[in-house]
Write a protein that holds these residues in place. Structure first.
Motif, PDB file in Angstrom:
ATOM      1  N   GLY A  80       8.705  -5.801  -8.428  1.00 28.33           N
ATOM      2  CA  GLY A  80       9.294  -4.742  -9.233  1.00 28.33           C
ATOM      3  C   GLY A  80       8.420  -4.274 -10.375  1.00 28.33           C
ATOM      4  O   GLY A  80       8.854  -3.511 -11.232  1.00 28.33           O
ATOM      5  N   GLU A  81       7.146  -4.715 -10.399  1.00 33.94           N
ATOM      6  CA  GLU A  81       6.256  -4.310 -11.476  1.00 33.94           C
ATOM      7  C   GLU A  81       6.085  -2.794 -11.526  1.00 33.94           C
ATOM      8  O   GLU A  81       5.884  -2.212 -12.582  1.00 33.94           O
ATOM      9  N   GLU A  82       6.196  -2.156 -10.367  1.00 34.08           N
ATOM     10  CA  GLU A  82       5.997  -0.706 -10.309  1.00 34.08           C
ATOM     11  C   GLU A  82       7.121   0.079 -10.990  1.00 34.08           C
ATOM     12  O   GLU A  82       6.950   1.250 -11.313  1.00 34.08           O
ATOM     13  N   ILE A  83       8.253  -0.546 -11.226  1.00 35.97           N
ATOM     14  CA  ILE A  83       9.362   0.127 -11.902  1.00 35.97           C
ATOM     15  C   ILE A  83       8.897   0.660 -13.256  1.00 35.97           C
ATOM     16  O   ILE A  83       9.230   1.776 -13.648  1.00 35.97           O
ATOM     17  N   GLU A  84       8.136  -0.153 -13.986  1.00 32.33           N
ATOM     18  CA  GLU A  84       7.669   0.241 -15.314  1.00 32.33           C
ATOM     19  C   GLU A  84       6.859   1.533 -15.251  1.00 32.33           C
ATOM     20  O   GLU A  84       7.007   2.404 -16.096  1.00 32.33           O
ATOM     21  N   LYS A  85       6.031   1.666 -14.241  1.00 30.48           N
ATOM     22  CA  LYS A  85       5.227   2.886 -14.073  1.00 30.48           C
ATOM     23  C   LYS A  85       6.110   4.082 -13.763  1.00 30.48           C
ATOM     24  O   LYS A  85       5.872   5.180 -14.241  1.00 30.48           O
ATOM     25  N   ARG A  86       7.143   3.861 -12.956  1.00 28.85           N
ATOM     26  CA  ARG A  86       7.967   4.958 -12.483  1.00 28.85           C
ATOM     27  C   ARG A  86       8.946   5.481 -13.534  1.00 28.85           C
ATOM     28  O   ARG A  86       9.346   6.632 -13.478  1.00 28.85           O
ATOM     29  N   ILE A  87       9.352   4.614 -14.484  1.00 27.97           N
ATOM     30  CA  ILE A  87      10.296   5.085 -15.501  1.00 27.97           C
ATOM     31  C   ILE A  87       9.635   5.243 -16.866  1.00 27.97           C
ATOM     32  O   ILE A  87      10.298   5.619 -17.826  1.00 27.97           O
ATOM     33  N   GLY A  88       8.341   4.970 -16.940  1.00 22.63           N
ATOM     34  CA  GLY A  88       7.631   5.121 -18.203  1.00 22.63           C
ATOM     35  C   GLY A  88       7.760   6.537 -18.739  1.00 22.63           C
ATOM     36  O   GLY A  88       7.671   7.510 -17.996  1.00 22.63           O
TER      37      GLY A  88
END
Length: 153
Positions: A80-88
Motif C-alpha cells: 500500500g505504499e503507493e497510496i501515499e503517491k496517489r492521494i498526495g
C-alpha cells in the motif's frame, strides 16, 4: 442532533474522504453518506469493475457536484505504499479504513495456512497502516500550515 448542530465535514476537516473497502456493504453506504455531505471521494478497492460500478452509481445519484477518484489495490498482495503517491496533495479530512479480510469459516489460529494468514495480515494490518500513514502525513502538514498562519495574524 438535539445537543449540537452537525459539523460541516468539508469545512471542519478537509474536502476529501478516503474510503477503503468502498464497493460493498458498510463501505459503500458510508461513501454514499459522505458524498451527500459534499465531500469528494477517493474510493479504494481491489476490484476495478466494482469500483467503477460504485463510482457510476454515486455519480448518477449526486451528479457532478463532487469529484470521485478510484484506486485499485489489493492489500493482500501489496503493502500500500503507493497510496501515499496517489492521494498526495489532496485535502483529505476523513479516512474510513473499512477494507477487511477474515477466514472463510471458523478455524483455530494454528489451523490457518500461511498464505491465508499473510493475506489477512496484509489487508487488516499492513494496508490499513499504510493508508493511515498516507492520510496522516497530509493532515500534519496542513495543521502546521494553519498554525503558522494563525501565528502571523
Amino acid at each position: 442532533m438535539f445537543l449540537r448542530p452537525p459539523k460541516n465535514l468539508k469545512r471542519s476537516y478537509g474536502s476529501w474522504a478516503v474510503i477503503t473497502g468502498s464497493t460493498d456493504g458498510i463501505g459503500k453506504a458510508i461513501a454514499m453518506e459522505l458524498v451527500s455531505e459534499g465531500l469528494n471521494l477517493v474510493l479504494v478497492g481491489r476490484d476495478s469493475l466494482k469500483l467503477e460500478s460504485t463510482s457510476s452509481e454515486i455519480r448518477r445519484r449526486i451528479g457532478d457536484r463532487v469529484s470521485i477518484r478510484t484506486i485499485v489495490i489489493d492489500f493482500a498482495k501489496v503493502g500500500g505504499e503507493e497510496i501515499e503517491k496517489r492521494i498526495g496533495g489532496l485535502d483529505v479530512g476523513v479516512l474510513i479504513n473499512n477494507a477487511g479480510l477474515a477466514y472463510p469459516f471458523a478455524r483455530f489460529f494454528h489451523e490457518v495456512d500461511l498464505n491465508l494468514m499473510e493475506s489477512v495480515v496484509g489487508v487488516n494490518i499492513v494496508g490499513a497502516t499504510w493508508v493511515t500513514k498516507a492520510v496522516l502525513a497530509g493532515k500534519i502538514h496542513r495543521a502546521a500550515l494553519r498554525a503558522s498562519i494563525l501565528s502571523l495574524t
